[in-house]
Each structure stands twice: as C-alpha cells, then as structure tokens.
Design an enzyme around this catalytic site. Structure first.
Site, PDB file in Angstrom:
ATOM      1  N   ILE A  16       0.879  -1.182   0.000  1.00  0.00           N
ATOM      2  CA  ILE A  16       0.000   0.000   0.000  1.00  0.00           C
ATOM      3  C   ILE A  16       0.914   1.229   0.000  1.00  0.00           C
ATOM      4  CG2 ILE A  16      -1.837   1.236   1.227  1.00  0.00           C
ATOM      5  CD1 ILE A  16      -2.373  -1.401   2.774  1.00  0.00           C
ATOM      6  N   GLY A  19       2.987   3.155  -4.979  1.00  0.00           N
ATOM      7  CA  GLY A  19       2.910   3.976  -6.202  1.00  0.00           C
ATOM      8  C   GLY A  19       2.267   3.285  -7.391  1.00  0.00           C
ATOM      9  N   THR A  22      -0.243   5.525  -9.575  1.00  0.00           N
ATOM     10  CA  THR A  22       0.413   6.541 -10.419  1.00  0.00           C
ATOM     11  C   THR A  22       0.990   5.887 -11.671  1.00  0.00           C
ATOM     12  OG1 THR A  22       1.054   7.638  -8.381  1.00  0.00           O
ATOM     13  CG2 THR A  22       2.113   8.417 -10.394  1.00  0.00           C
ATOM     14  N   GLU A  90      -3.869  -3.736 -11.684  1.00  0.00           N
ATOM     15  CA  GLU A  90      -3.363  -3.232 -10.409  1.00  0.00           C
ATOM     16  C   GLU A  90      -3.660  -4.307  -9.375  1.00  0.00           C
ATOM     17  OE1 GLU A  90      -5.076   0.408  -9.001  1.00  0.00           O
ATOM     18  OE2 GLU A  90      -3.574   0.596  -7.414  1.00  0.00           O
TER      19      GLU A  90
HETATM   20  P1  DGT Z   1      -0.578   2.664  -4.439  1.00  0.00           P
HETATM   21  O1  DGT Z   1      -1.016   3.358  -5.679  1.00  0.00           O
HETATM   22  O2  DGT Z   1       0.601   1.762  -4.651  1.00  0.00           O
HETATM   23  O3  DGT Z   1      -0.426   3.601  -3.311  1.00  0.00           O
HETATM   24  O4  DGT Z   1      -1.702   1.631  -4.101  1.00  0.00           O
HETATM   25  P2  DGT Z   1      -3.046   1.856  -3.364  1.00  0.00           P
HETATM   26  O5  DGT Z   1      -2.790   2.053  -1.929  1.00  0.00           O
HETATM   27  O6  DGT Z   1      -3.901   2.854  -4.066  1.00  0.00           O
HETATM   28  O7  DGT Z   1      -3.711   0.447  -3.608  1.00  0.00           O
HETATM   29  P3  DGT Z   1      -3.589  -0.847  -2.710  1.00  0.00           P
HETATM   30  O8  DGT Z   1      -4.024  -2.004  -3.517  1.00  0.00           O
HETATM   31  O9  DGT Z   1      -2.230  -1.009  -2.163  1.00  0.00           O
HETATM   32  O10 DGT Z   1      -4.622  -0.614  -1.565  1.00  0.00           O
HETATM   33  C1  DGT Z   1      -5.843   0.086  -1.647  1.00  0.00           C
HETATM   34  C2  DGT Z   1      -6.521  -0.078  -0.312  1.00  0.00           C
HETATM   35  O11 DGT Z   1      -7.173  -1.336  -0.267  1.00  0.00           O
HETATM   36  C3  DGT Z   1      -5.545  -0.094   0.844  1.00  0.00           C
HETATM   37  O12 DGT Z   1      -6.159   0.530   1.954  1.00  0.00           O
HETATM   38  C4  DGT Z   1      -5.311  -1.555   1.139  1.00  0.00           C
HETATM   39  C5  DGT Z   1      -6.599  -2.162   0.737  1.00  0.00           C
HETATM   40  N1  DGT Z   1      -6.486  -3.495   0.148  1.00  0.00           N
HETATM   41  C6  DGT Z   1      -6.237  -3.786  -1.122  1.00  0.00           C
HETATM   42  N2  DGT Z   1      -6.340  -5.101  -1.358  1.00  0.00           N
HETATM   43  C7  DGT Z   1      -6.663  -5.653  -0.166  1.00  0.00           C
HETATM   44  C8  DGT Z   1      -6.920  -6.976   0.271  1.00  0.00           C
HETATM   45  O13 DGT Z   1      -6.940  -7.953  -0.462  1.00  0.00           O
HETATM   46  N3  DGT Z   1      -7.180  -7.095   1.599  1.00  0.00           N
HETATM   47  C9  DGT Z   1      -7.163  -6.055   2.481  1.00  0.00           C
HETATM   48  N4  DGT Z   1      -7.362  -6.316   3.749  1.00  0.00           N
HETATM   49  N5  DGT Z   1      -6.969  -4.810   2.097  1.00  0.00           N
HETATM   50  C10 DGT Z   1      -6.735  -4.621   0.799  1.00  0.00           C
END
Ligand code: DGT
Length: 215
Positions: A16, A19, A22, A90
């Site tokens: 999380i 990036g 982006t 993503e």
């Molecule tokens: P970035 O652009 O690398 O900063 O990525 P983010 O933060 O926009 O995207 P990501 O996938 O790392 O996470 C988006 C939100 O969703 C973040 O609060 C974590 C949560 N999240 C994503 N996938 C999962 C999952 O499978 N389980 C849980 N518990 N949370 C998840």
C-alpha cells in the site's frame, strides 16, 4: 509488437502506498496497454456499504467478508477481456491471497476456518487458468516510504494504517515475490525500486512493459 500478436497480462504489485496507481495512470496513456484498476470503488461502495472502511474499523468482524469480496471482484477482473496487446492489472488475486489474507491470518484476525475457506475458493478460482499472469512488476518500497505516501494522500479509510501493518505486509510481498515461496503464481518477476520518485518508477516500469512486447 511481436509477430505472433501475442497478448500479455501483467500485474503491478507492491505494498500500500508503493505507487501502483500513479504508474497505472501513466501506462493508461500508452496504446499498448489496457488498464484494469483495482476495484476500490466496489470496496468503498458495495451496494451502499463502505466495506473497506468497515474492514479498517473492525478487522475481526469484517476481514473474512472483505477478503471473500476482494477475491471475487479480482477473479472477475482477471477474466475480463481487453483489446490492447498488454492487459495491466493493479494487484491480482494472488496478492489478495498471499499478502492480505496471509497477513490477516498470521495476525490472528482471521480464524483458521475462515482462512481455509478463503484458500479453498482461491485454489478453485486460479485452477482454471483464467487468473494467468505473464509477468509481475513488483514496486518494491520500504514500509517507511509507503507510510509517508499514505499519510500524504489522506485517504480517510486508511488513517489507522501504521508502520507495523506495512512491515508485515512488506514481508508477505517479499516472501512471495523475492523468496518465491509460492508455487501457484510463478511468472517472472521484475523488481522496480519504488523508493525513487513516482516519475522515475513510471519510466522504469514503462521500459519493462515495452521490452515485454518487443521481444
Ligand atoms: P498505491 O497506488 O501503490 O499507493 O496503491 P493503493 O494504496 O492505491 O492500492 P492498494 O491495492 O495497495 O490498496 C488500496 C486499499 O485497499 C488499501 O487501503 C489496502 C486495501 N487493500 C487492497 N487489497 C486488499 C486486500 O486484499 N485485503 C485487504 N485487507 N486490504 C486490501
């Protein structure tokens, strides 16, 4: 593009705040790529329920429901057809399972029964080949860098995220993508240093995408 007109599916993975969004926004401008964004809108408005906020508020209560829904929405995106030579996702069903489900289980938020049920579904969903990946691009950033970026973007659901959570998620990514401890997802992994500026991360990622289609 290669003479065979082969199509490729890439997942951009990383903690999380590493990036990913982006990079995807930039790649969306390339005619080589169709972008499949993470279904965060589904998670923040699931028939009126913000299941992402519910998860962060009370992980014990909502962890299983969140992961069941995440797994299903991601499996649908894996199966979604695209037109461009490269489909860029993503995250993927694999990070949901190997990083998030694993972490919730290890931190005793998921009961072992819930963990086994999610794993059973996961094994079924990936067994038919519809979740195939040709390449993973791992945006590898330190948990400290990720925390700074998360704090800077102020997503309301994420206010409770601390360094400890990012460290354990980082370890799960490392076990999967660096130590290669998982056998269900074994496409090549390219590592991009995501501690660099987001612009630099994009340039490096774009180079790898172009290399994939030209070889
Ligand atoms: P970035 O652009 O690398 O900063 O990525 P983010 O933060 O926009 O995207 P990501 O996938 O790392 O996470 C988006 C939100 O969703 C973040 O609060 C974590 C949560 N999240 C994503 N996938 C999962 C999952 O499978 N389980 C849980 N518990 N949370 C998840």
């Amino acid at each position: 593009m290669s003479s065979s007109n082969k199509k490729f599916t890439i997942a951009v993975e990383g903690n999380i705040g590493s990036g990913k969004s982006t990079v995807l926004q930039h790649l969306a401008k390339s005619s080589l790529c169709d972008i499949i964004a993470e279904p965060v809108e589904n998670w923040t408005n699931l028939k009126g329920h913000n299941i992402l906020a519910m998860l962060y508020d009370d992980p014990q209560r909502w962890g299983f429901a969140f992961q069941a829904n995440a797994q299903m929405t991601l499996a649908k995106l894996h199966a979604q057809p695209t037109k461009a030579p490269v489909k860029v996702m993503e995250r993927s069903i694999y990070s949901a399972r190997y990083c998030f489900v694993e972490n919730l289980y290890r931190t005793k938020i998921l009961h072992s029964v819930e963990y086994e049920i999610l794993d059973d579904w996961f094994q079924m969903l990936v067994s038919n080949g519809l979740c195939h990946l040709d390449l993973i691009i791992y945006l590898r950033a330190t948990p400290e860098t990720c925390l700074q970026r998360i704090q800077a973007r102020h997503r309301s659901e994420e206010e409770s995220i601390d360094l400890g959570y990012l460290q354990t998620l980082h370890e799960c990514h490392e076990e999967w993508l660096i130590q290669r401890q998982r056998t269900n997802s074994s496409p090549p992994v390219i590592i991009v240093d995501a501690n660099q500026t987001k612009e630099r991360v994009y340039i490096d990622t774009n180079t790898h995408v172009n290399n994939l289609v030209s070889c």
